[in-house]
Design an enzyme around this catalytic site. Structure first.
Site, PDB file in Angstrom:
ATOM      1  N   GLU A  43       0.865  -1.194   0.000  1.00  0.00           N
ATOM      2  CA  GLU A  43       0.000   0.000   0.000  1.00  0.00           C
ATOM      3  C   GLU A  43       0.893   1.232   0.000  1.00  0.00           C
ATOM      4  O   GLU A  43       1.788   1.358   0.840  1.00  0.00           O
ATOM      5  CB  GLU A  43      -0.948   0.044   1.210  1.00  0.00           C
ATOM      6  CG  GLU A  43      -1.883   1.248   1.082  1.00  0.00           C
ATOM      7  CD  GLU A  43      -2.813   1.512   2.271  1.00  0.00           C
ATOM      8  OE1 GLU A  43      -3.654   2.411   2.162  1.00  0.00           O
ATOM      9  OE2 GLU A  43      -2.675   0.836   3.307  1.00  0.00           O
ATOM     10  N   GLU A  68       4.754   4.902   3.809  1.00  0.00           N
ATOM     11  CA  GLU A  68       4.255   6.219   4.227  1.00  0.00           C
ATOM     12  C   GLU A  68       5.466   7.126   4.399  1.00  0.00           C
ATOM     13  O   GLU A  68       6.430   6.742   5.033  1.00  0.00           O
ATOM     14  CB  GLU A  68       3.476   6.072   5.546  1.00  0.00           C
ATOM     15  CG  GLU A  68       3.143   7.359   6.251  1.00  0.00           C
ATOM     16  CD  GLU A  68       2.374   8.375   5.378  1.00  0.00           C
ATOM     17  OE1 GLU A  68       1.345   8.023   4.791  1.00  0.00           O
ATOM     18  OE2 GLU A  68       2.865   9.525   5.284  1.00  0.00           O
ATOM     19  N   ASP A 125      -3.416  11.639  -2.021  1.00  0.00           N
ATOM     20  CA  ASP A 125      -3.508  13.101  -2.045  1.00  0.00           C
ATOM     21  C   ASP A 125      -3.873  13.559  -3.457  1.00  0.00           C
ATOM     22  O   ASP A 125      -3.271  13.100  -4.432  1.00  0.00           O
ATOM     23  CB  ASP A 125      -2.173  13.719  -1.629  1.00  0.00           C
ATOM     24  CG  ASP A 125      -1.836  13.396  -0.180  1.00  0.00           C
ATOM     25  OD1 ASP A 125      -2.771  13.195   0.621  1.00  0.00           O
ATOM     26  OD2 ASP A 125      -0.642  13.334   0.160  1.00  0.00           O
ATOM     27  N   ASP A 161     -12.626   9.165  -2.645  1.00  0.00           N
ATOM     28  CA  ASP A 161     -13.918   9.865  -2.628  1.00  0.00           C
ATOM     29  C   ASP A 161     -13.853  11.078  -3.549  1.00  0.00           C
ATOM     30  O   ASP A 161     -14.854  11.738  -3.767  1.00  0.00           O
ATOM     31  CB  ASP A 161     -14.227  10.370  -1.216  1.00  0.00           C
ATOM     32  CG  ASP A 161     -13.223  11.431  -0.820  1.00  0.00           C
ATOM     33  OD1 ASP A 161     -12.003  11.137  -0.866  1.00  0.00           O
ATOM     34  OD2 ASP A 161     -13.620  12.572  -0.525  1.00  0.00           O
ATOM     35  N   THR A 199     -10.498   2.006   4.840  1.00  0.00           N
ATOM     36  CA  THR A 199      -9.355   2.762   5.345  1.00  0.00           C
ATOM     37  C   THR A 199      -9.888   3.823   6.317  1.00  0.00           C
ATOM     38  O   THR A 199     -11.097   4.047   6.402  1.00  0.00           O
ATOM     39  CB  THR A 199      -8.606   3.456   4.198  1.00  0.00           C
ATOM     40  OG1 THR A 199      -9.302   4.656   3.835  1.00  0.00           O
ATOM     41  CG2 THR A 199      -8.464   2.566   2.977  1.00  0.00           C
ATOM     42  N   GLU A 200      -8.971   4.530   7.001  1.00  0.00           N
ATOM     43  CA  GLU A 200      -9.404   5.614   7.897  1.00  0.00           C
ATOM     44  C   GLU A 200     -10.198   6.679   7.122  1.00  0.00           C
ATOM     45  O   GLU A 200     -11.269   7.106   7.528  1.00  0.00           O
ATOM     46  CB  GLU A 200      -8.204   6.310   8.545  1.00  0.00           C
ATOM     47  CG  GLU A 200      -7.750   5.709   9.856  1.00  0.00           C
ATOM     48  CD  GLU A 200      -6.547   4.796   9.656  1.00  0.00           C
ATOM     49  OE1 GLU A 200      -6.101   4.618   8.507  1.00  0.00           O
ATOM     50  OE2 GLU A 200      -6.068   4.237  10.671  1.00  0.00           O
ATOM     51  N   TYR A 201      -9.639   7.110   5.966  1.00  0.00           N
ATOM     52  CA  TYR A 201     -10.300   8.147   5.174  1.00  0.00           C
ATOM     53  C   TYR A 201     -11.633   7.649   4.628  1.00  0.00           C
ATOM     54  O   TYR A 201     -12.599   8.390   4.565  1.00  0.00           O
ATOM     55  CB  TYR A 201      -9.386   8.584   4.021  1.00  0.00           C
ATOM     56  CG  TYR A 201      -8.478   9.735   4.397  1.00  0.00           C
ATOM     57  CD1 TYR A 201      -7.539   9.583   5.405  1.00  0.00           C
ATOM     58  CD2 TYR A 201      -8.558  10.963   3.766  1.00  0.00           C
ATOM     59  CE1 TYR A 201      -6.704  10.621   5.772  1.00  0.00           C
ATOM     60  CE2 TYR A 201      -7.729  12.018   4.121  1.00  0.00           C
ATOM     61  CZ  TYR A 201      -6.800  11.837   5.114  1.00  0.00           C
ATOM     62  OH  TYR A 201      -5.989  12.877   5.473  1.00  0.00           O
ATOM     63  N   GLU A 202     -11.661   6.408   4.223  1.00  0.00           N
ATOM     64  CA  GLU A 202     -12.888   5.846   3.644  1.00  0.00           C
ATOM     65  C   GLU A 202     -14.016   5.881   4.669  1.00  0.00           C
ATOM     66  O   GLU A 202     -15.149   6.249   4.352  1.00  0.00           O
ATOM     67  CB  GLU A 202     -12.608   4.401   3.209  1.00  0.00           C
ATOM     68  CG  GLU A 202     -13.752   3.743   2.485  1.00  0.00           C
ATOM     69  CD  GLU A 202     -13.306   2.433   1.831  1.00  0.00           C
ATOM     70  OE1 GLU A 202     -12.104   2.096   1.925  1.00  0.00           O
ATOM     71  OE2 GLU A 202     -14.144   1.760   1.237  1.00  0.00           O
TER      72      GLU A 202
END
Ligand code: SAM
Length: 219
Positions: A43, A68, A125, A161, A199-202
């Site tokens: 990832e 990351e 991003d 998104d 995921t966290e953002y999802e």
């Protein structure tokens, strides 16, 4: 992602056993690091790592690497992994997940041709300015890097998104010589996506009612 520098984060990441330091030394030798020849999935831009923590538990027959670039974010990913592992009985903890605190622009320094089986790009991003387009992780510049490290049957899976980034990627990825084999503009409304790992953002964006888009690209 809004970033706050956490004092001491570099030293914390540097000494963590979950982080692979100087990953260039494992180029062509990742199987030795994991102690097996199972497929390795990567990832890129994993953030705090929720997606990989869950996927690596569900799919113990594979190995996972999370890349990351920011030490402050990586520190949070390590702390969350450690907290989760502490709650598990020793026999259920799995050693199939490692982290790299590096920039994706260096991927070909770390991996030999064909060494990675699958690449995940989650909520990357958007870099909205046109002059920053080649920083987008779905840009032809990055797709060329993925081409060099992915196995022949390897896939790139991208979720977001951000409709503008998604639409741009749907055009840019085929222009870079890849085929789109799956395309969804409402992943959570798709019965075929029952096994989706969030995921966290999802979680954040879908709880606000935003639709999640997903594509899968192959060569
Ligand atoms: C918007 S966050 C998404 C985090 C996570 N994937 C999720 O879905 O919750 C994007 C993450 O990608 C990381 N990132 C962006 N470009 C990167 C690059 N070139 N190399 C490594 N990490 C990168 C950022 O630091 C950030 O933590």
């Amino acid at each position: 992602m809004r970033l706050r520098h956490i004092p001491g984060c570099e030293a914390f990441v540097e000494k963590s056993l979950h982080v692979v330091r100087e990953p260039e030394q494992y180029k062509g030798k990742w199987a030795a690091l994991f102690g097996n020849h199972r497929p390795i999935d990567l990832e890129i831009g994993m953030g705090k790592g929720r997606f990989l923590r869950e996927l690596s538990m569900r799919r113990r027959e594979r190995n996972f690497l999370g890349l990351e670039r920011y030490a402050s974010v990586m520190m949070k990913a390590i702390q969350r992994l450690e907290r989760e592992q502490e709650m598990l009985p020793a026999e259920e903890r799995c050693g199939n997940l490692k982290f790299l605190c590096e920039d994706a622009g260096r991927l070909t320094e770390f991996f030999e041709r064909g060494e990675i089986s699958e690449i995940y790009l989650n909520f990357s991003d958007p870099w909205p300015k046109a002059s920053h387009a080649n920083r987008r992780l779905t840009s032809p510049r990055f797709m060329r890097l993925y081409d060099q490290i992915l196995a022949p049957e390897g896939r790139v899976e991208f979720k977001t998104d951000n409709r503008a980034l998604f639409d741009w990627s749907v055009e840019a990825i085929p222009q870079a010589g890849w085929k789109l084999v799956s395309l969804s503009y409402d992943l959570h409304g798709d019965p075929a996506a029952m096994d989706n790992v969030m995921t966290e953002y999802e979680e954040k964006f879908s709880s606000r009612g935003q639709k999640i888009c997903k594509l899968i690209a192959v060569r």
